[in-house]
Design a protein around this motif. Structure first.
Motif, short mmCIF file in Angstrom:
data_model
loop_
_atom_site.label_atom_id
_atom_site.label_comp_id
_atom_site.label_asym_id
_atom_site.label_seq_id
_atom_site.Cartn_x
_atom_site.Cartn_y
_atom_site.Cartn_z
N LEU A 151 35.14 39.82 46.07
CA LEU A 151 35.59 41.20 46.31
C LEU A 151 35.12 41.69 47.67
CD1 LEU A 151 34.99 42.74 42.78
CD2 LEU A 151 37.18 42.29 43.87
N LYS A 152 33.87 41.40 48.01
CA LYS A 152 33.31 41.84 49.29
C LYS A 152 34.03 41.17 50.46
CE LYS A 152 28.98 42.61 49.43
NZ LYS A 152 27.51 42.56 49.46
N THR A 153 34.30 39.89 50.34
CA THR A 153 35.01 39.16 51.40
C THR A 153 36.42 39.71 51.58
OG1 THR A 153 33.74 37.15 51.00
CG2 THR A 153 35.84 36.89 52.13
N GLN A 154 37.13 39.90 50.48
CA GLN A 154 38.48 40.44 50.58
C GLN A 154 38.47 41.82 51.21
OE1 GLN A 154 39.84 40.21 46.51
NE2 GLN A 154 40.68 38.16 46.81
N ARG A 155 37.50 42.64 50.83
CA ARG A 155 37.39 43.99 51.38
C ARG A 155 37.14 43.94 52.88
NH1 ARG A 155 33.64 45.43 47.95
NH2 ARG A 155 31.94 45.47 49.44
N SER A 156 36.27 43.06 53.32
CA SER A 156 35.93 42.99 54.74
C SER A 156 37.10 42.47 55.58
CB SER A 156 34.70 42.11 54.97
OG SER A 156 35.00 40.76 54.75
N ARG A 157 38.00 41.74 54.95
CA ARG A 157 39.17 41.20 55.66
C ARG A 157 40.40 42.10 55.53
NH1 ARG A 157 38.54 34.83 53.96
NH2 ARG A 157 36.68 34.47 55.23
N GLY B 81 42.40 42.61 49.19
CA GLY B 81 41.81 42.90 47.89
C GLY B 81 42.32 44.21 47.32
N PRO B 82 41.81 44.57 46.15
CA PRO B 82 42.25 45.81 45.53
C PRO B 82 41.75 47.03 46.29
CG PRO B 82 40.51 44.76 44.22
CD PRO B 82 40.84 43.83 45.34
N LYS B 83 42.46 48.15 46.12
CA LYS B 83 42.04 49.41 46.75
C LYS B 83 40.65 49.76 46.24
CE LYS B 83 46.65 51.23 46.39
NZ LYS B 83 47.44 52.32 45.82
N TYR B 84 39.89 50.43 47.08
CA TYR B 84 38.54 50.85 46.69
C TYR B 84 38.22 52.16 47.37
CZ TYR B 84 37.03 49.27 51.29
OH TYR B 84 36.87 49.12 52.64
N ASP C 180 43.73 49.92 39.65
CA ASP C 180 44.04 49.29 40.94
C ASP C 180 43.67 47.80 40.93
OD1 ASP C 180 45.04 51.64 42.00
OD2 ASP C 180 43.18 52.14 43.08
N VAL C 181 42.57 47.45 40.30
CA VAL C 181 42.17 46.05 40.22
C VAL C 181 43.15 45.29 39.34
CG1 VAL C 181 40.34 44.41 39.59
CG2 VAL C 181 39.74 46.63 40.60
N GLU C 182 43.54 45.88 38.21
CA GLU C 182 44.52 45.23 37.33
C GLU C 182 45.84 45.01 38.06
OE1 GLU C 182 44.93 47.56 33.78
OE2 GLU C 182 42.87 47.14 33.15
N TYR D 126 46.35 44.76 41.28
CA TYR D 126 46.16 43.75 42.32
C TYR D 126 46.21 42.35 41.74
CZ TYR D 126 44.02 40.97 45.95
OH TYR D 126 43.77 39.98 46.88
N LEU D 127 45.58 42.14 40.60
CA LEU D 127 45.54 40.81 40.00
C LEU D 127 46.88 40.38 39.41
CD1 LEU D 127 42.06 40.97 38.27
CD2 LEU D 127 42.68 39.71 40.32
N HIS D 128 47.75 41.35 39.13
CA HIS D 128 49.06 41.02 38.54
C HIS D 128 50.18 41.00 39.56
CE1 HIS D 128 46.68 41.84 35.00
NE2 HIS D 128 47.62 41.28 34.28
N LYS D 129 49.83 41.04 40.84
CA LYS D 129 50.84 40.96 41.91
C LYS D 129 51.49 39.61 41.92
CE LYS D 129 49.43 44.11 45.50
NZ LYS D 129 48.97 44.19 46.87
#
Length: 58
Positions: free
Chosen positions: A26-32, A35-38, A51-53, A55-58
């Motif tokens: 999650l941290k890596t995706q966020r920094s790039r 990942g899901p909205k936060y 938002d996480v759900e 993102y995972l179902h895209k």
């Protein structure tokens, strides 16, 4: 675990646990920019569970 499933906002660790991801992923995706909205509340990173759900179902 059931308590986490009922929460609207999840910490990074809770989101990782609930969705079988690592907090590092999650941290890596966020920094790039991915990942899901936060949102940030001070130093804390919070994820809206829906938002996480989504993102995972895209």
């Amino acid at each position: 675990m059931e308590r986490i499933r009922r929460k609207e906002y999840l910490t990074e660790k809770e989101a990782a646990l609930l969705f079988s991801l690592s907090a590092a992923t999650l941290k890596t995706q966020r920094s790039r920019g991915g990942g899901p909205k936060y949102t940030r509340k001070g130093a804390r990173v919070l994820y809206l569970r829906q938002d996480v759900e989504d993102y995972l179902h895209k």
